[in-house]
Design a protein around this motif. Structure first.
Motif, PDB file in Angstrom:
ATOM      1  N   VAL A   1       5.597  -8.821   1.033  1.00 60.15           N
ATOM      2  CA  VAL A   1       5.045  -7.598   0.594  1.00 60.15           C
ATOM      3  C   VAL A   1       6.183  -6.500   0.325  1.00 60.15           C
ATOM      4  O   VAL A   1       6.939  -6.318   1.141  1.00 60.15           O
TER       5      VAL A   1
ATOM      6  N   TYR B   1       0.296 -10.011   6.915  1.00 67.23           N
ATOM      7  CA  TYR B   1       0.372  -9.917   5.717  1.00 67.23           C
ATOM      8  C   TYR B   1      -0.256 -11.198   4.993  1.00 67.23           C
ATOM      9  O   TYR B   1      -0.122 -11.335   3.831  1.00 67.23           O
TER      10      TYR B   1
ATOM     11  N   ARG C   1       3.498  -1.312  -0.999  1.00 68.07           N
ATOM     12  CA  ARG C   1       2.267  -1.701  -0.438  1.00 68.07           C
ATOM     13  C   ARG C   1       2.405  -1.793   1.043  1.00 68.07           C
ATOM     14  O   ARG C   1       1.278  -1.556   1.538  1.00 68.07           O
ATOM     15  N   SER C   2       3.364  -2.029   1.461  1.00 67.27           N
ATOM     16  CA  SER C   2       3.451  -1.809   3.069  1.00 67.27           C
ATOM     17  C   SER C   2       2.991  -0.658   3.676  1.00 67.27           C
ATOM     18  O   SER C   2       2.248  -0.534   4.789  1.00 67.27           O
TER      19      SER C   2
ATOM     20  N   ARG D   1       1.551   1.558   2.115  1.00 65.38           N
ATOM     21  CA  ARG D   1       0.046   2.086   1.744  1.00 65.38           C
ATOM     22  C   ARG D   1      -0.956   1.455   2.652  1.00 65.38           C
ATOM     23  O   ARG D   1      -2.093   2.046   3.148  1.00 65.38           O
TER      24      ARG D   1
END
Length: 438
Positions: free
Chosen positions: A218, A84, A222-223, A225
């Protein structure tokens, strides 16, 4: 038993060989940048690979792959996604795209300048990627990332550079761009995309398996996605290669069956096979036997045998040596007749163009004559007609216009001189001949 198992598993442990986390991060970050030395090495590698492809030299192409720095930003993108570290990912992506553009421009310029434009086997080999290229990139990228995170790097990175072959597809794409052959351009770019995506994904997976530390927080949404985007890119990249791999397997299977069939039928009756042609794309086989060839019954038997080899009997053409000679003579005859017809067609076309030119000339002359008459009648209404044409003015060898005015009442000498001067001025030709008639 448990003791033996743990001893066996100890051979696969890498914990003691792993490089320091900060050293791995610094090395990956340093490898993504393309400027200064790295950029010039890239340009040199592209030129070396282009020369190798142009000369069909495998050794030169391998040398170019060894000195290529393209692996850096690809591993950087995979590592950035796994940890990330999105700033590193964006930096790696930006440098990767820059390197891609520089490579395409460099290779295209080379192939534009090069006097040799033949597509050799080394070029052709980079235009038809399959699922096997996916496996090569996946395993090669895994080995590369494992080596990057280990203290015992050895010769793994150069080996991965050779196996995954990032340079040759880029140069082949440059060749396609330089010669405007889109099959080379798109085929090679697709192979390069496969290598890039699966090296990056394998780097990402290895980073996660080795539990390299995450460098930013994160949220779960979001992870998720991010994972969906990765899977989408994987599917879009891999699916066409599966289809191409299936076609490759089918063609290879057909080719093996065809050659076995030909080998087992090289002699028929009193004839022997003098030539054969196998086309894997159309799944067809051409067989030519010596002399008068084989009988109809032997042909039927050959086609029955073909079915046992999983071959389409309708696509097996059996000819004899005499058939080939006859076909060759017929072809020559047809070519001769075709040449005669082409000559006649050319002569007819030339005559038609001449006739059309004369017709256009007549129409133009009529138009000019009418224009002169309309303008002149405003001053001299007694002129009722004007004939205009162009011919060679004797003894000159250049064309000159001839104008004949017809009048209904007398035109005096002074007026005639004015009309002659006006006509020559209007036609912008001092050699124009002007006549008057009643």
């Amino acid at each position: 038993m448990e003791y033996k198992d743990s001893r066996f598993l100890s051979f696969f442990k890498m914990k003691n060989e792993r490089e320091d986390i900060n050293v791995i991060h610094a090395e990956i970050e340093r490898g993504v940048v393309f400027k200064g030395t790295n950029l010039w090495i890239l340009i040199c590698a592209i030129l070396v690979a282009s020369v190798g492809l142009n000369m069909n030299s495998t050794a030169v192409i391998i040398g170019a792959m060894l000195i290529s720095p393209l692996m850096g930003p690809i591993i950087g993108m995979g590592y950035g996604l796994a940890t990330y570290e999105f700033n590193l990912f964006r930096k790696a992506l930006k440098n990767f795209l820059f390197a891609l553009v520089v490579s395409l421009i460099t290779s295209s310029l080379y192939f534009v300048i090069s006097p040799v434009d033949t597509a050799h086997s080394e070029l052709l080999a980079r235009t038809s990627p399959t699922i096997y290229d996916v496996f090569i990139a996946l395993f090669g990228g895994t080995a590369g990332m494992l080596a990057m995170s280990s203290k015992l790097k050895g010769n793994v990175i150069p080996g991965v550079a050779i196996a995954t072959a990032l340079m040759p597809p880029l140069c082949t794409a440059g060749y396609g761009l330089a010669t405007l052959q889109m099959n080379f351009l798109f085929g090679a770019l697709y192979l390069f995309t496969i290598n890039t995506v699966f090296i990056g994904v394998s780097s990402m997976l290895v980073s996660q398996i080795l539990k390299l530390p995450i460098r930013s927080i994160v949220d779960t949404g979001r992870s998720k996605r991010l994972k969906r985007y990765v899977w989408l890119v994987l599917l879009l990249t891999a699916v066409p290669s599966i289809y191409f791999g299936y076609i490759l397997v089918q063609n290879d299977k057909f080719s093996n069956h065809a050659h076995q069939f030909i080998q087992n039928n090289s002699v028929q009756e009193n004839s022997y096979l003098i030539n054969s042609k196998v086309n894997s794309t159309t799944k067809s086989i051409n067989l030519i036997y010596s002399g008068f060839g084989v009988s109809d019954s032997a042909k039927r038997e050959l086609k029955e045998q073909a079915v046992r080899y999983d071959l389409d009997s309708s696509k097996i053409i059996i000819l004899s040596g005499t058939d080939v000679n006859y076909l060759s003579q017929e072809k020559q005859k047809m070519q001769t007749e075709s040449d005669i017809l082409n000559e006649k067609l050319t002569a007819a076309s030339f005559a038609l163009r001449q006739a059309q030119g004369k017709l256009d000339s007549i129409r133009l002359n009529d138009k000019k004559g009418k224009l002169l008459l309309e303008e002149l009648r405003e001053i001299y209404p007694q002129i009722v007609n004007c004939a205009y044409s162009v011919t060679f003015a004797h003894p000159d060898t250049v064309k000159a216009p001839i104008v004949i005015y017809t009048y209904k009442s007398p035109i005096y000498s002074n007026d005639r001189n004015k009309i002659v001067n006006w006509t020559r001025s209007r036609l912008k030709n001092e050699k124009a001949k002007v006549f008057f008639e009643r």
